[in-house]
Motif scaffolding. Sequence first.
Motif, PDB file in Angstrom:
ATOM      1  N   PRO A  26      14.715   4.620   4.533  1.00 35.47           N
ATOM      2  CA  PRO A  26      15.588   3.538   5.001  1.00 35.47           C
ATOM      3  C   PRO A  26      14.951   2.176   4.722  1.00 35.47           C
ATOM      4  CG  PRO A  26      15.281   5.197   6.712  1.00 35.47           C
ATOM      5  CD  PRO A  26      14.344   5.533   5.592  1.00 35.47           C
ATOM      6  N   LYS A  27      15.773   1.199   4.389  1.00 32.13           N
ATOM      7  CA  LYS A  27      15.276  -0.118   4.024  1.00 32.13           C
ATOM      8  C   LYS A  27      14.556  -0.821   5.177  1.00 32.13           C
ATOM      9  CE  LYS A  27      18.733  -0.907   0.433  1.00 32.13           C
ATOM     10  NZ  LYS A  27      18.393   0.290  -0.210  1.00 32.13           N
ATOM     11  N   VAL A  32      10.230  -2.107  10.614  1.00 31.41           N
ATOM     12  CA  VAL A  32       9.946  -1.453  11.888  1.00 31.41           C
ATOM     13  C   VAL A  32       8.453  -1.131  11.985  1.00 31.41           C
ATOM     14  CG1 VAL A  32      10.351   0.636  13.246  1.00 31.41           C
ATOM     15  CG2 VAL A  32      12.267  -0.544  12.178  1.00 31.41           C
ATOM     16  N   ALA A  33       7.863  -0.662  10.880  1.00 35.07           N
ATOM     17  CA  ALA A  33       6.427  -0.348  10.882  1.00 35.07           C
ATOM     18  C   ALA A  33       5.605  -1.609  11.155  1.00 35.07           C
ATOM     19  CB  ALA A  33       6.026   0.283   9.556  1.00 35.07           C
ATOM     20  N   LEU A  35       6.574  -4.269  12.801  1.00 36.40           N
ATOM     21  CA  LEU A  35       6.776  -4.633  14.197  1.00 36.40           C
ATOM     22  C   LEU A  35       5.920  -3.756  15.105  1.00 36.40           C
ATOM     23  CD1 LEU A  35       8.339  -6.358  16.237  1.00 36.40           C
ATOM     24  CD2 LEU A  35      10.138  -4.626  16.189  1.00 36.40           C
ATOM     25  N   ALA A  36       5.874  -2.467  14.812  1.00 36.40           N
ATOM     26  CA  ALA A  36       5.053  -1.557  15.619  1.00 36.40           C
ATOM     27  C   ALA A  36       3.581  -1.939  15.535  1.00 36.40           C
ATOM     28  CB  ALA A  36       5.262  -0.120  15.150  1.00 36.40           C
ATOM     29  N   ARG A  37       3.122  -2.301  14.330  1.00 33.71           N
ATOM     30  CA  ARG A  37       1.722  -2.705  14.177  1.00 33.71           C
ATOM     31  C   ARG A  37       1.388  -3.952  14.986  1.00 33.71           C
ATOM     32  NH1 ARG A  37       2.819  -2.168   8.836  1.00 33.71           N
ATOM     33  NH2 ARG A  37       2.494  -0.059   8.142  1.00 33.71           N
ATOM     34  N   SER A  38       2.356  -4.814  15.179  1.00 37.07           N
ATOM     35  CA  SER A  38       2.094  -6.046  15.928  1.00 37.07           C
ATOM     36  C   SER A  38       1.806  -5.759  17.405  1.00 37.07           C
ATOM     37  CB  SER A  38       3.261  -7.024  15.788  1.00 37.07           C
ATOM     38  OG  SER A  38       4.387  -6.591  16.522  1.00 37.07           O
ATOM     39  N   TYR A  39       2.184  -4.576  17.879  1.00 37.17           N
ATOM     40  CA  TYR A  39       1.938  -4.205  19.279  1.00 37.17           C
ATOM     41  C   TYR A  39       0.760  -3.257  19.441  1.00 37.17           C
ATOM     42  CZ  TYR A  39       6.350  -6.334  20.582  1.00 37.17           C
ATOM     43  OH  TYR A  39       7.360  -7.233  20.801  1.00 37.17           O
TER      44      TYR A  39
END
Length: 74
Positions: A26-27, A32-33, A35-39
Amino acid sequence: MQTIQKARLKSGQFAPGQSGNPGGHPKDEHRVAGLARSYTLEAIDTLVDLVRDGKDECVRGTDAQALRAAILTS
């Protein structure tokens, strides 16, 4: 409802030139990855707090396993 059959070899593998995921990833997956790394640091801090101060032994154990997995995959 129509079922689409993919070209597979007798072994069950896809034939050369065929794909089980022709549309690709998915584009939004990279966004999303990111964004997840930022947390990540906040999540690790939370896990450490729960391991140290959690009231429930199951929570402490599960969080300790999550921390170990995070360390092993980094």
